[in-house]
Design a protein around this motif. Structure first.
Motif, PDB file in Angstrom:
ATOM      1  N   HIS A 126       0.876  -1.235   0.187  1.00 21.32           N
ATOM      2  CA  HIS A 126       0.280   0.146   0.034  1.00 21.32           C
ATOM      3  C   HIS A 126       0.928   1.418   0.041  1.00 21.32           C
ATOM      4  CE1 HIS A 126       0.714   0.451   4.221  1.00 21.32           C
ATOM      5  NE2 HIS A 126       0.368  -0.896   4.398  1.00 21.32           N
ATOM      6  N   ALA A 127       0.411   2.443  -0.357  1.00 19.60           N
ATOM      7  CA  ALA A 127       1.204   3.544  -0.519  1.00 19.60           C
ATOM      8  C   ALA A 127       1.554   4.151   0.957  1.00 19.60           C
ATOM      9  CB  ALA A 127       0.290   4.796  -1.109  1.00 19.60           C
ATOM     10  N   ARG A 128       3.001   3.974   0.804  1.00 19.44           N
ATOM     11  CA  ARG A 128       3.545   4.576   1.997  1.00 19.44           C
ATOM     12  C   ARG A 128       3.644   6.090   2.334  1.00 19.44           C
ATOM     13  NH1 ARG A 128       5.455   0.218   4.225  1.00 19.44           N
ATOM     14  NH2 ARG A 128       5.826  -1.601   2.700  1.00 19.44           N
ATOM     15  N   PRO A 129       3.921   6.621   3.392  1.00 22.38           N
ATOM     16  CA  PRO A 129       3.833   8.113   3.539  1.00 22.38           C
ATOM     17  C   PRO A 129       5.066   8.513   2.727  1.00 22.38           C
ATOM     18  CG  PRO A 129       3.634   7.041   5.664  1.00 22.38           C
ATOM     19  CD  PRO A 129       3.758   5.947   4.631  1.00 22.38           C
ATOM     20  N   VAL A 130       4.927   9.862   2.056  1.00 27.20           N
ATOM     21  CA  VAL A 130       5.967  10.285   1.373  1.00 27.20           C
ATOM     22  C   VAL A 130       6.050  11.838   1.727  1.00 27.20           C
ATOM     23  CG1 VAL A 130       5.967   8.889  -0.526  1.00 27.20           C
ATOM     24  CG2 VAL A 130       4.451  10.907  -0.679  1.00 27.20           C
ATOM     25  N   GLU A 131       7.233  12.436   1.466  1.00 28.50           N
ATOM     26  CA  GLU A 131       7.265  13.777   1.665  1.00 28.50           C
ATOM     27  C   GLU A 131       6.834  14.974   0.692  1.00 28.50           C
ATOM     28  OE1 GLU A 131      11.358  14.491   2.701  1.00 28.50           O
ATOM     29  OE2 GLU A 131      11.073  13.516   4.760  1.00 28.50           O
ATOM     30  N   ALA A 132       6.541  14.484  -0.459  1.00 24.67           N
ATOM     31  CA  ALA A 132       6.079  15.219  -1.697  1.00 24.67           C
ATOM     32  C   ALA A 132       5.388  14.367  -2.570  1.00 24.67           C
ATOM     33  CB  ALA A 132       7.518  15.808  -2.150  1.00 24.67           C
ATOM     34  N   ARG A 133       4.602  15.196  -3.338  1.00 24.79           N
ATOM     35  CA  ARG A 133       3.644  14.435  -4.225  1.00 24.79           C
ATOM     36  C   ARG A 133       4.337  13.675  -5.287  1.00 24.79           C
ATOM     37  NH1 ARG A 133      -1.771  15.546  -4.170  1.00 24.79           N
ATOM     38  NH2 ARG A 133      -2.039  14.347  -6.177  1.00 24.79           N
ATOM     39  N   PRO A 134       5.451  14.104  -5.709  1.00 24.73           N
ATOM     40  CA  PRO A 134       6.192  13.389  -6.840  1.00 24.73           C
ATOM     41  C   PRO A 134       6.658  11.991  -6.672  1.00 24.73           C
ATOM     42  CG  PRO A 134       6.865  15.557  -6.971  1.00 24.73           C
ATOM     43  CD  PRO A 134       5.818  15.485  -5.676  1.00 24.73           C
ATOM     44  N   HIS A 135       6.763  11.792  -5.481  1.00 23.02           N
ATOM     45  CA  HIS A 135       7.198  10.695  -4.808  1.00 23.02           C
ATOM     46  C   HIS A 135       6.351   9.296  -5.108  1.00 23.02           C
ATOM     47  CE1 HIS A 135      10.256  12.796  -1.929  1.00 23.02           C
ATOM     48  NE2 HIS A 135      10.600  12.947  -3.085  1.00 23.02           N
ATOM     49  N   LEU A 136       4.947   9.800  -5.279  1.00 24.11           N
ATOM     50  CA  LEU A 136       4.157   8.755  -5.529  1.00 24.11           C
ATOM     51  C   LEU A 136       3.692   8.822  -7.050  1.00 24.11           C
ATOM     52  CD1 LEU A 136       1.922   8.281  -2.255  1.00 24.11           C
ATOM     53  CD2 LEU A 136       3.441   6.557  -3.403  1.00 24.11           C
ATOM     54  N   MET A 137       4.579   9.406  -7.993  1.00 26.39           N
ATOM     55  CA  MET A 137       4.331   9.422  -9.368  1.00 26.39           C
ATOM     56  C   MET A 137       5.031   8.175  -9.698  1.00 26.39           C
ATOM     57  SD  MET A 137       2.150  11.907 -10.482  1.00 26.39           S
ATOM     58  CE  MET A 137       2.793  12.165 -12.151  1.00 26.39           C
ATOM     59  N   TYR A 138       4.560   7.144  -9.947  1.00 25.03           N
ATOM     60  CA  TYR A 138       5.370   5.738 -10.410  1.00 25.03           C
ATOM     61  C   TYR A 138       5.608   5.925 -12.027  1.00 25.03           C
ATOM     62  CZ  TYR A 138       5.139   3.891  -5.761  1.00 25.03           C
ATOM     63  OH  TYR A 138       5.433   3.615  -4.299  1.00 25.03           O
ATOM     64  N   GLU A 139       6.919   5.608 -12.301  1.00 19.17           N
ATOM     65  CA  GLU A 139       7.084   5.788 -13.540  1.00 19.17           C
ATOM     66  C   GLU A 139       7.318   4.073 -14.282  1.00 19.17           C
ATOM     67  OE1 GLU A 139      10.297   5.304 -15.198  1.00 19.17           O
ATOM     68  OE2 GLU A 139      10.980   4.723 -13.050  1.00 19.17           O
ATOM     69  N   ARG A 140       7.492   4.198 -15.572  1.00 18.57           N
ATOM     70  CA  ARG A 140       7.821   2.838 -16.040  1.00 18.57           C
ATOM     71  C   ARG A 140       8.438   1.848 -15.458  1.00 18.57           C
ATOM     72  NH1 ARG A 140       9.765   0.815 -22.013  1.00 18.57           N
ATOM     73  NH2 ARG A 140      11.683   0.432 -20.785  1.00 18.57           N
ATOM     74  N   ASN A 141       9.859   2.367 -15.475  1.00 18.41           N
ATOM     75  CA  ASN A 141      10.816   1.423 -14.786  1.00 18.41           C
ATOM     76  C   ASN A 141      10.612   1.015 -13.551  1.00 18.41           C
ATOM     77  OD1 ASN A 141      12.145   1.396 -17.563  1.00 18.41           O
ATOM     78  ND2 ASN A 141      13.533   2.733 -16.775  1.00 18.41           N
ATOM     79  N   LEU A 142      10.107   1.874 -12.744  1.00 16.09           N
ATOM     80  CA  LEU A 142       9.863   1.466 -11.306  1.00 16.09           C
ATOM     81  C   LEU A 142       8.549   0.390 -11.634  1.00 16.09           C
ATOM     82  CD1 LEU A 142      10.152   1.785  -8.400  1.00 16.09           C
ATOM     83  CD2 LEU A 142       8.438   3.647  -8.412  1.00 16.09           C
ATOM     84  N   LEU A 143       7.780   0.863 -12.159  1.00 16.62           N
ATOM     85  CA  LEU A 143       6.589  -0.409 -12.192  1.00 16.62           C
ATOM     86  C   LEU A 143       6.882  -1.521 -12.560  1.00 16.62           C
ATOM     87  CD1 LEU A 143       3.926   2.382 -13.560  1.00 16.62           C
ATOM     88  CD2 LEU A 143       3.714   1.166 -11.516  1.00 16.62           C
TER      89      LEU A 143
END
Ligand code: SF4
Ligand code: SF4
Length: 176
Positions: A141-158
């Protein structure tokens, strides 16, 4: 026709509420000692040292599945992006050049972004995908992050995220 509602008769002892108060305290104390000493009905756990396993159908964070050669199964068909009610999927399609071993699937996701903060975890993207290329079987599940962009998951991460068993391939036997 009006009628008189009969009220139960209460004597002075019942009217004092002492017996019911004592009875209620008895129930409270019984559950207290049962749970604190015997821990019979305790439903809490010592989180985070102890964690409950998620059910197998839990919709967790997304992952993109890979083919055996490590390439993305996604063919950039845009079905998931179209089905997404939260409009949190963004795909830019690229095309395999002629002669490429995967030229038969024509397209691949040159860019693939999911905004996990906008996502409502409805699972429609997974249902819409004809290639079993996107899954929500990570158990994360989504973990706490300090900034919105940290939960923008891009292709290689996915593509690097595994399912709950640690596999990056599809879990669908029809898509092997
Ligand atoms: S789970 Fe629902 S909201 Fe989230 S990306 Fe998929 S379709 Fe969109
Ligand atoms: S993940 Fe599936 S539905 Fe989404 S673009 Fe790729 S192949 Fe199409």
């Amino acid at each position: 026709m009006p009628y008189v509602v009969k009220r139960p008769e209460r004597d002075i002892w019942e009217q004092s509420y002492i017996p019911e108060t004592v009875r209620g305290m008895g129930v409270t104390l019984r559950h207290f000692f049962r749970n604190v000493i015997g821990r019979r009905d305790t439903v809490t756990i010592l989180y985070p040292e102890v964690q409950r396993p998620y059910p197998p159908r839990f919709r967790g964070l997304h992952r993109l599945t890979q083919r055996d050669d490590g390439s993305p199964r996604c063919t950039a068909c845009m079905c998931c992006q179209t089905a997404c009610p939260a409009e949190c999927i963004h795909i830019v399609a690229g095309s395999y050049p002629d002669g490429h071993p995967l030229a038969f699937v024509e397209k691949y996701p040159a860019e693939f972004w999911i905004d996990e903060l906008r996502c409502v975890f409805c699972g429609l993207c997974v249902e819409a995908c004809p290639c079993d290329a996107i899954r929500m079987d990570t158990g994360l599940h989504a973990r706490p992050v300090e900034a919105r962009p940290h939960l923008m998951y891009e292709r290689n991460l996915l593509l690097s995220i595994t399912d709950a068993k640690g596999d990056v391939l599809t879990a669908n036997p029809r898509k092997k």
